[in-house]
Design a protein around this motif. Structure first.
Motif, PDB file in Angstrom:
ATOM      1  N   PRO A   1       0.865  -1.198  -0.234  1.00  0.00           N
ATOM      2  CA  PRO A   1      -0.121   0.047   0.059  1.00  0.00           C
ATOM      3  C   PRO A   1       0.631   1.293   0.014  1.00  0.00           C
ATOM      4  CG  PRO A   1       0.089  -1.049   2.121  1.00  0.00           C
ATOM      5  CD  PRO A   1       0.634  -2.136   1.563  1.00  0.00           C
ATOM      6  N   ASN A   2       0.250   2.363  -0.435  1.00  0.00           N
ATOM      7  CA  ASN A   2       0.951   3.746  -0.420  1.00  0.00           C
ATOM      8  C   ASN A   2       1.334   3.926   0.988  1.00  0.00           C
ATOM      9  OD1 ASN A   2       0.464   3.985  -3.197  1.00  0.00           O
ATOM     10  ND2 ASN A   2      -1.602   5.069  -2.560  1.00  0.00           N
ATOM     11  N   GLU A   3       2.582   4.850   0.919  1.00  0.00           N
ATOM     12  CA  GLU A   3       2.976   4.986   2.446  1.00  0.00           C
ATOM     13  C   GLU A   3       2.186   6.044   3.376  1.00  0.00           C
ATOM     14  OE1 GLU A   3       5.991   3.591   3.670  1.00  0.00           O
ATOM     15  OE2 GLU A   3       6.026   2.194   1.938  1.00  0.00           O
ATOM     16  N   GLY A   4       1.579   6.868   2.708  1.00  0.00           N
ATOM     17  CA  GLY A   4       0.647   7.768   3.423  1.00  0.00           C
ATOM     18  C   GLY A   4      -0.092   7.159   4.251  1.00  0.00           C
ATOM     19  N   GLU A   5      -0.667   7.845   5.293  1.00  0.00           N
ATOM     20  CA  GLU A   5      -1.391   7.445   6.411  1.00  0.00           C
ATOM     21  C   GLU A   5      -2.669   7.291   5.730  1.00  0.00           C
ATOM     22  OE1 GLU A   5      -1.582  10.473   9.544  1.00  0.00           O
ATOM     23  OE2 GLU A   5       0.454  10.084  10.064  1.00  0.00           O
ATOM     24  N   GLY A   6      -3.304   8.042   4.743  1.00  0.00           N
ATOM     25  CA  GLY A   6      -4.529   7.769   4.176  1.00  0.00           C
ATOM     26  C   GLY A   6      -5.646   8.418   5.112  1.00  0.00           C
ATOM     27  N   CYS A   7      -5.229   9.595   5.843  1.00  0.00           N
ATOM     28  CA  CYS A   7      -6.229   9.986   6.570  1.00  0.00           C
ATOM     29  C   CYS A   7      -6.595  11.404   6.086  1.00  0.00           C
ATOM     30  CB  CYS A   7      -5.441  10.364   8.139  1.00  0.00           C
ATOM     31  SG  CYS A   7      -5.364   8.590   8.827  1.00  0.00           S
ATOM     32  N   GLN A   8      -6.194  11.887   5.085  1.00  0.00           N
ATOM     33  CA  GLN A   8      -6.365  13.318   4.644  1.00  0.00           C
ATOM     34  C   GLN A   8      -8.152  13.176   4.078  1.00  0.00           C
ATOM     35  OE1 GLN A   8      -4.670  15.912   4.961  1.00  0.00           O
ATOM     36  NE2 GLN A   8      -3.351  14.595   5.987  1.00  0.00           N
ATOM     37  N   PRO A   9      -8.940  14.292   4.178  1.00  0.00           N
ATOM     38  CA  PRO A   9     -10.161  14.496   3.630  1.00  0.00           C
ATOM     39  C   PRO A   9     -10.402  13.676   2.358  1.00  0.00           C
ATOM     40  CG  PRO A   9      -9.755  16.135   4.881  1.00  0.00           C
ATOM     41  CD  PRO A   9      -8.601  15.614   4.669  1.00  0.00           C
ATOM     42  N   ALA A  10      -9.367  13.943   1.506  1.00  0.00           N
ATOM     43  CA  ALA A  10      -9.284  13.383   0.153  1.00  0.00           C
ATOM     44  C   ALA A  10      -9.396  11.893  -0.084  1.00  0.00           C
ATOM     45  CB  ALA A  10      -8.532  14.317  -0.784  1.00  0.00           C
ATOM     46  N   ASP A  11      -8.440  11.440   0.837  1.00  0.00           N
ATOM     47  CA  ASP A  11      -8.271   9.960   0.961  1.00  0.00           C
ATOM     48  C   ASP A  11      -9.692   9.222   1.275  1.00  0.00           C
ATOM     49  OD1 ASP A  11      -5.668  10.312   0.473  1.00  0.00           O
ATOM     50  OD2 ASP A  11      -5.245  10.534   2.690  1.00  0.00           O
ATOM     51  N   LEU A  12     -10.612   9.748   2.265  1.00  0.00           N
ATOM     52  CA  LEU A  12     -11.728   9.259   2.641  1.00  0.00           C
ATOM     53  C   LEU A  12     -13.239   9.853   1.775  1.00  0.00           C
ATOM     54  CD1 LEU A  12     -10.894   9.185   6.320  1.00  0.00           C
ATOM     55  CD2 LEU A  12     -10.779   7.420   4.814  1.00  0.00           C
ATOM     56  N   ALA A  13     -12.941  10.899   1.269  1.00  0.00           N
ATOM     57  CA  ALA A  13     -13.957  11.337   0.680  1.00  0.00           C
ATOM     58  C   ALA A  13     -15.000  10.444  -0.288  1.00  0.00           C
ATOM     59  CB  ALA A  13     -13.710  12.511  -0.291  1.00  0.00           C
ATOM     60  N   TYR A  14     -14.307   9.397  -1.168  1.00  0.00           N
ATOM     61  CA  TYR A  14     -15.087   8.571  -1.772  1.00  0.00           C
ATOM     62  C   TYR A  14     -16.164   7.591  -1.032  1.00  0.00           C
ATOM     63  CZ  TYR A  14     -15.850   4.275  -4.570  1.00  0.00           C
ATOM     64  OH  TYR A  14     -16.411   3.208  -5.003  1.00  0.00           O
ATOM     65  N   TRP A  15     -15.423   7.305   0.023  1.00  0.00           N
ATOM     66  CA  TRP A  15     -15.910   6.317   0.852  1.00  0.00           C
ATOM     67  C   TRP A  15     -17.363   6.965   1.672  1.00  0.00           C
ATOM     68  CZ3 TRP A  15     -14.672   1.422   0.018  1.00  0.00           C
ATOM     69  CH2 TRP A  15     -13.316   1.527  -0.461  1.00  0.00           C
ATOM     70  N   PHE A  16     -17.350   8.123   1.794  1.00  0.00           N
ATOM     71  CA  PHE A  16     -18.462   8.799   2.367  1.00  0.00           C
ATOM     72  C   PHE A  16     -19.358   9.519   1.525  1.00  0.00           C
ATOM     73  CE2 PHE A  16     -15.342   8.432   5.923  1.00  0.00           C
ATOM     74  CZ  PHE A  16     -16.141   7.584   7.056  1.00  0.00           C
ATOM     75  N   SER A  17     -19.154   9.336   0.206  1.00  0.00           N
ATOM     76  CA  SER A  17     -19.920  10.097  -0.802  1.00  0.00           C
ATOM     77  C   SER A  17     -21.303   9.378  -0.927  1.00  0.00           C
ATOM     78  CB  SER A  17     -19.258   9.697  -2.234  1.00  0.00           C
ATOM     79  OG  SER A  17     -19.549   8.490  -2.637  1.00  0.00           O
ATOM     80  N   ASP A  18     -22.256  10.208  -1.184  1.00  0.00           N
ATOM     81  CA  ASP A  18     -23.572   9.436  -1.429  1.00  0.00           C
ATOM     82  C   ASP A  18     -23.712   8.414  -2.323  1.00  0.00           C
ATOM     83  OD1 ASP A  18     -26.593  10.129  -0.850  1.00  0.00           O
ATOM     84  OD2 ASP A  18     -26.608  10.243  -2.701  1.00  0.00           O
ATOM     85  N   ALA A  19     -22.991   8.248  -3.454  1.00  0.00           N
ATOM     86  CA  ALA A  19     -23.017   7.312  -4.445  1.00  0.00           C
ATOM     87  C   ALA A  19     -22.557   6.110  -3.801  1.00  0.00           C
ATOM     88  CB  ALA A  19     -22.009   7.362  -5.440  1.00  0.00           C
ATOM     89  N   VAL A  20     -21.735   5.964  -2.798  1.00  0.00           N
ATOM     90  CA  VAL A  20     -21.238   4.741  -1.865  1.00  0.00           C
ATOM     91  C   VAL A  20     -22.167   4.636  -0.675  1.00  0.00           C
ATOM     92  CG1 VAL A  20     -19.536   3.881  -0.587  1.00  0.00           C
ATOM     93  CG2 VAL A  20     -19.031   4.815  -2.476  1.00  0.00           C
ATOM     94  N   LEU A  21     -22.468   5.464  -0.164  1.00  0.00           N
ATOM     95  CA  LEU A  21     -23.372   5.359   0.975  1.00  0.00           C
ATOM     96  C   LEU A  21     -24.792   4.879   0.829  1.00  0.00           C
ATOM     97  CD1 LEU A  21     -22.192   8.107   3.405  1.00  0.00           C
ATOM     98  CD2 LEU A  21     -21.761   5.541   3.512  1.00  0.00           C
ATOM     99  N   HIS A  22     -25.359   5.355  -0.340  1.00  0.00           N
ATOM    100  CA  HIS A  22     -26.567   5.304  -0.804  1.00  0.00           C
ATOM    101  C   HIS A  22     -26.733   4.908  -2.245  1.00  0.00           C
ATOM    102  CE1 HIS A  22     -26.896   8.102   2.729  1.00  0.00           C
ATOM    103  NE2 HIS A  22     -27.536   7.113   3.080  1.00  0.00           N
TER     104      HIS A  22
END
Length: 326
Positions: free
Chosen positions: A260-281
């Motif tokens: 996996p990539n070295e970054g923490e993956g904690c930036q808003p952009a890293d998680l935005a997809y997962w909390f998008s309406d298209a994914v949640l609903h």
């Protein structure tokens, strides 16, 4: 990179992870019925899951991993004892408590660390692999080569569970009803400690969790946070986390996954997809997709046929759970 990996679409792994969460809480049975024999097991069009799902014991062969996490098999798998000082195996009727010896050893270490670092009595272990790996009837597209394991996010109780409890009890849901964060009534700092202990294991390559759990880890982790890069958001995984270890040293037949990539993956952009309406609903497709044909032996490494047809290894998984019905 192995060129075959380029042909493995990420979507396959996403769908597999989502399905795993749905099946993880399905109840088992105290009295599993043996599957009927196949009329023509040599039919090249038969689903590989029909063949591997009928094998109750590992192949009597040296331990070798063949193929990739989502298309492969394992020879000479080791069974995790169903009871340990700090762990208990769940859903025994599935017969999925097998894996590479490195994975078995890691689970035992993690169980001890869950007691020491988090104050848990121990861990509850969900699906690992079938005795010879390969595709499963339900729940996973991965878990095929003995290098994946699901760990419940419910601490082990301070007693030995009965067989009925192992088949019927559910893990605790960790995600809030709106899917945007963890449930503060279920999630505790001890959950972070257990996931962190797993991520700090050098052989662990990835840990899959629900995005809400990743969000909580990012918010709550203190000190050295490097381990967070191993923890990846993935569909499902509301009740458990999924450990994936690297190909064992010298296992040339094992197809590795890129780190996996070295970054923490904690930036808003890293998680935005997962909390998008298209994914949640997600909206249902206008045209239902055609069912994907089941994987056949032709999709697996050729040596998996040898693994499948090898004699059974002599093996006993120790400790019958208390209260088992006969």
């Amino acid at each position: 990179m192995n060129p075959r990996l380029i042909l493995i679409p990420l979507l396959t792994l996403m769908i597999a992870a989502s399905a795993a969460s749905a099946w993880a809480q399905d109840k088992g049975t105290v009295h599993p019925k043996p599957l009927p024999p196949l009329a023509n097991p040599n039919d090249p069009n038969i689903a590989a899951k029909e063949l591997f799902g009928r094998k109750m014991l590992p192949a009597a062969m040296p331990t070798r991993v063949h193929g990739f996490y989502a298309h492969g098999c394992i020879a000479g798998a080791e069974g995790l004892p169903i009871n340990g000082d700090n762990w208990q195996v769940m859903r025994l009727s599935r017969n999925r408590y097998w894996g590479h010896p490195d994975l078995v050893a890691l689970i035992k270490r993690l169980a001890a660390r869950a007691r020491r670092d988090a104050g848990w009595n121990g861990i509850l272990v969900g699906d690992m692999s079938q005795p010879r790996g390969g595709p499963m009837f339900t729940g996973h597209a991965s878990h095929q080569i003995g290098l994946d394991a699901d760990i419940w996010l419910t601490p082990m109780p301070g007693r030995q569970l009965s067989r009925n409890e192992r088949e019927e009890m559910s893990a605790v849901m960790m995600v809030r009803a709106d899917r945007l964060d963890i449930d503060p009534h279920a999630w505790t700092p001890t959950h972070l400690a257990v996931i962190r202990a797993a991520a700090l294991e050098p052989s662990v390559q990835r840990i899959f969790v629900n995005a809400a759990i990743k969000k909580a880890l990012c918010r709550e982790a203190k000190g050295d946070r490097y381990w967070l890069h191993k923890v990846r958001p993935m569909y499902g995984h509301d009740y458990h986390f999924h450990i994936r270890i690297k190909c064992p040293p010298g296992a040339g037949e094992c197809e590795s996954q890129p780190d996996p990539n070295e970054g923490e993956g904690c930036q808003p952009a890293d998680l935005a997809y997962w909390f998008s309406d298209a994914v949640l609903h997600p909206k249902p497709p206008k045209v239902p997709p055609k069912p994907k044909p089941p994987m056949t032996m032709a999709a697996l490494p050729p040596v998996c046929k040898t693994v499948l047809n090898a004699p059974d290894a002599k093996h006993e998984v120790s400790s019958r759970p208390s209260g088992e019905q006969r």
